[in-house]
Scaffold this motif. Sequence first.
Motif, PDB file in Angstrom:
ATOM      1  N   LEU A 116       0.856  -1.180   0.000  1.00 37.81           N
ATOM      2  CA  LEU A 116       0.000   0.000   0.000  1.00 37.81           C
ATOM      3  C   LEU A 116       0.888   1.224   0.000  1.00 37.81           C
ATOM      4  O   LEU A 116       1.983   1.215   0.571  1.00 37.81           O
ATOM      5  N   ARG A 117       0.417   2.294  -0.638  1.00 39.33           N
ATOM      6  CA  ARG A 117       1.182   3.548  -0.686  1.00 39.33           C
ATOM      7  C   ARG A 117       0.322   4.654  -0.106  1.00 39.33           C
ATOM      8  O   ARG A 117      -0.770   4.927  -0.617  1.00 39.33           O
ATOM      9  N   LEU A 118       0.800   5.259   0.946  1.00 35.84           N
ATOM     10  CA  LEU A 118       0.091   6.366   1.581  1.00 35.84           C
ATOM     11  C   LEU A 118       0.646   7.698   1.080  1.00 35.84           C
ATOM     12  O   LEU A 118       1.837   7.809   0.790  1.00 35.84           O
ATOM     13  N   PHE A 119      -0.233   8.685   1.036  1.00 33.95           N
ATOM     14  CA  PHE A 119       0.133  10.010   0.546  1.00 33.95           C
ATOM     15  C   PHE A 119      -0.130  11.056   1.623  1.00 33.95           C
ATOM     16  O   PHE A 119      -1.139  10.986   2.332  1.00 33.95           O
ATOM     17  N   CYS A 120       0.764  12.024   1.710  1.00 33.42           N
ATOM     18  CA  CYS A 120       0.609  13.125   2.650  1.00 33.42           C
ATOM     19  C   CYS A 120       0.908  14.424   1.906  1.00 33.42           C
ATOM     20  O   CYS A 120       2.012  14.608   1.402  1.00 33.42           O
ATOM     21  N   GLU A 121      -0.089  15.284   1.835  1.00 31.82           N
ATOM     22  CA  GLU A 121       0.097  16.595   1.218  1.00 31.82           C
ATOM     23  C   GLU A 121       0.177  17.642   2.319  1.00 31.82           C
ATOM     24  O   GLU A 121      -0.728  17.739   3.154  1.00 31.82           O
ATOM     25  N   ALA A 122       1.271  18.400   2.325  1.00 33.44           N
ATOM     26  CA  ALA A 122       1.496  19.411   3.350  1.00 33.44           C
ATOM     27  C   ALA A 122       1.650  20.771   2.687  1.00 33.44           C
ATOM     28  O   ALA A 122       2.364  20.906   1.701  1.00 33.44           O
ATOM     29  N   SER A 123       0.977  21.768   3.237  1.00 31.83           N
ATOM     30  CA  SER A 123       1.063  23.097   2.655  1.00 31.83           C
ATOM     31  C   SER A 123       0.914  24.156   3.740  1.00 31.83           C
ATOM     32  O   SER A 123       0.373  23.885   4.817  1.00 31.83           O
ATOM     33  N   ASN A 177      16.830  17.559   2.858  1.00 39.91           N
ATOM     34  CA  ASN A 177      17.913  16.741   2.308  1.00 39.91           C
ATOM     35  C   ASN A 177      17.530  15.285   2.042  1.00 39.91           C
ATOM     36  O   ASN A 177      18.352  14.516   1.536  1.00 39.91           O
ATOM     37  N   GLY A 178      16.305  14.907   2.394  1.00 44.46           N
ATOM     38  CA  GLY A 178      15.844  13.555   2.115  1.00 44.46           C
ATOM     39  C   GLY A 178      16.279  12.503   3.109  1.00 44.46           C
ATOM     40  O   GLY A 178      15.939  11.327   2.947  1.00 44.46           O
ATOM     41  N   ASN A 179      16.999  12.900   4.169  1.00 44.26           N
ATOM     42  CA  ASN A 179      17.418  11.927   5.173  1.00 44.26           C
ATOM     43  C   ASN A 179      16.199  11.325   5.867  1.00 44.26           C
ATOM     44  O   ASN A 179      15.201  12.009   6.103  1.00 44.26           O
ATOM     45  N   THR A 180      16.307  10.046   6.206  1.00 39.55           N
ATOM     46  CA  THR A 180      15.170   9.334   6.779  1.00 39.55           C
ATOM     47  C   THR A 180      15.560   8.566   8.043  1.00 39.55           C
ATOM     48  O   THR A 180      16.730   8.206   8.224  1.00 39.55           O
ATOM     49  N   SER A 194       9.396   8.779   1.495  1.00 43.24           N
ATOM     50  CA  SER A 194      10.058   9.607   0.484  1.00 43.24           C
ATOM     51  C   SER A 194       9.260  10.890   0.312  1.00 43.24           C
ATOM     52  O   SER A 194       8.146  11.008   0.820  1.00 43.24           O
ATOM     53  N   ARG A 195       9.876  11.854  -0.403  1.00 42.47           N
ATOM     54  CA  ARG A 195       9.160  13.109  -0.617  1.00 42.47           C
ATOM     55  C   ARG A 195       9.299  13.581  -2.047  1.00 42.47           C
ATOM     56  O   ARG A 195      10.243  13.225  -2.739  1.00 42.47           O
ATOM     57  N   ASP A 196       8.325  14.381  -2.454  1.00 47.87           N
ATOM     58  CA  ASP A 196       8.330  15.044  -3.757  1.00 47.87           C
ATOM     59  C   ASP A 196       8.202  16.526  -3.469  1.00 47.87           C
ATOM     60  O   ASP A 196       7.102  17.019  -3.196  1.00 47.87           O
ATOM     61  N   ASN A 197       9.314  17.224  -3.508  1.00 46.71           N
ATOM     62  CA  ASN A 197       9.297  18.635  -3.135  1.00 46.71           C
ATOM     63  C   ASN A 197       8.412  19.465  -4.065  1.00 46.71           C
ATOM     64  O   ASN A 197       7.736  20.398  -3.625  1.00 46.71           O
ATOM     65  N   ALA A 198       8.426  19.125  -5.344  1.00 43.30           N
ATOM     66  CA  ALA A 198       7.639  19.895  -6.306  1.00 43.30           C
ATOM     67  C   ALA A 198       6.151  19.807  -6.000  1.00 43.30           C
ATOM     68  O   ALA A 198       5.405  20.774  -6.165  1.00 43.30           O
ATOM     69  N   LYS A 199       5.721  18.625  -5.549  1.00 39.14           N
ATOM     70  CA  LYS A 199       4.303  18.428  -5.250  1.00 39.14           C
ATOM     71  C   LYS A 199       3.996  18.640  -3.777  1.00 39.14           C
ATOM     72  O   LYS A 199       2.841  18.483  -3.360  1.00 39.14           O
ATOM     73  N   LYS A 200       5.043  18.954  -2.987  1.00 33.69           N
ATOM     74  CA  LYS A 200       4.866  19.158  -1.552  1.00 33.69           C
ATOM     75  C   LYS A 200       4.168  17.959  -0.920  1.00 33.69           C
ATOM     76  O   LYS A 200       3.225  18.117  -0.119  1.00 33.69           O
ATOM     77  N   SER A 201       4.633  16.790  -1.287  1.00 31.74           N
ATOM     78  CA  SER A 201       4.017  15.556  -0.809  1.00 31.74           C
ATOM     79  C   SER A 201       5.059  14.624  -0.217  1.00 31.74           C
ATOM     80  O   SER A 201       6.231  14.644  -0.605  1.00 31.74           O
ATOM     81  N   VAL A 202       4.602  13.827   0.738  1.00 32.56           N
ATOM     82  CA  VAL A 202       5.423  12.787   1.344  1.00 32.56           C
ATOM     83  C   VAL A 202       4.669  11.474   1.189  1.00 32.56           C
ATOM     84  O   VAL A 202       3.449  11.432   1.333  1.00 32.56           O
ATOM     85  N   PHE A 203       5.414  10.425   0.899  1.00 32.36           N
ATOM     86  CA  PHE A 203       4.806   9.131   0.651  1.00 32.36           C
ATOM     87  C   PHE A 203       5.325   8.102   1.651  1.00 32.36           C
ATOM     88  O   PHE A 203       6.442   8.222   2.154  1.00 32.36           O
ATOM     89  N   LEU A 204       4.498   7.106   1.902  1.00 30.41           N
ATOM     90  CA  LEU A 204       4.932   5.967   2.697  1.00 30.41           C
ATOM     91  C   LEU A 204       4.565   4.709   1.921  1.00 30.41           C
ATOM     92  O   LEU A 204       3.382   4.354   1.830  1.00 30.41           O
ATOM     93  N   GLN A 205       5.579   4.086   1.333  1.00 35.36           N
ATOM     94  CA  GLN A 205       5.381   2.838   0.615  1.00 35.36           C
ATOM     95  C   GLN A 205       5.511   1.697   1.607  1.00 35.36           C
ATOM     96  O   GLN A 205       6.552   1.558   2.253  1.00 35.36           O
ATOM     97  N   MET A 206       4.470   0.903   1.729  1.00 35.64           N
ATOM     98  CA  MET A 206       4.450  -0.181   2.711  1.00 35.64           C
ATOM     99  C   MET A 206       4.339  -1.517   1.979  1.00 35.64           C
ATOM    100  O   MET A 206       3.376  -1.738   1.234  1.00 35.64           O
ATOM    101  N   ASN A 207       5.314  -2.362   2.179  1.00 32.01           N
ATOM    102  CA  ASN A 207       5.335  -3.685   1.553  1.00 32.01           C
ATOM    103  C   ASN A 207       5.306  -4.768   2.630  1.00 32.01           C
ATOM    104  O   ASN A 207       5.557  -4.505   3.802  1.00 32.01           O
ATOM    105  N   SER A 208       5.002  -5.985   2.194  1.00 29.58           N
ATOM    106  CA  SER A 208       4.966  -7.132   3.111  1.00 29.58           C
ATOM    107  C   SER A 208       4.139  -6.820   4.348  1.00 29.58           C
ATOM    108  O   SER A 208       4.557  -7.062   5.482  1.00 29.58           O
TER     109      SER A 208
END
Length: 122
Positions: free
Chosen positions: A18-25, A55-58, A71-85
């Motif tokens: 599952l992939r979660l999305f977070c939009e921050a503004s 800087n993308g450090n996690t 992970s993050r997408d600075n252009a879209k001001k979004s952070v993602f959480l990819q969850m596997n297994s």
Amino acid sequence: QAQIAESGGDLVQPGGSLRLFCEASGFGFDYSKIAWFRQATGKEREFVAVVNWRNGNTIYTDSAKGRFTISRDNAKKSVFLQMNSLKPEDTAVYYCAAASRVSNDQSRYDYWGQGTQVTVSS
């Protein structure tokens, strides 16, 4: 005005992804640490992972290492959480939050979203 909105929660079978999305503004430059927390029914909210927007450090909690990726997408001001297994014990409401310093302590986070439900069940 600062806003956080999560999405992507769903019902998924054990072993699935599952992939979660977070939009921050609306945040000031100082609030560059975006984290995911989760809260299962009857349990306290717990830290999952955090990313430094600049800087993308996690950092991950032990149960997320090797299975989850933040992970993050600075252009879209979004952070993602990819969850596997995914496991049944990953079932929880997942929250996105913002802080000015990297921390796994929820009291350090000043801005929170409403959460998105993740259910792992067959």
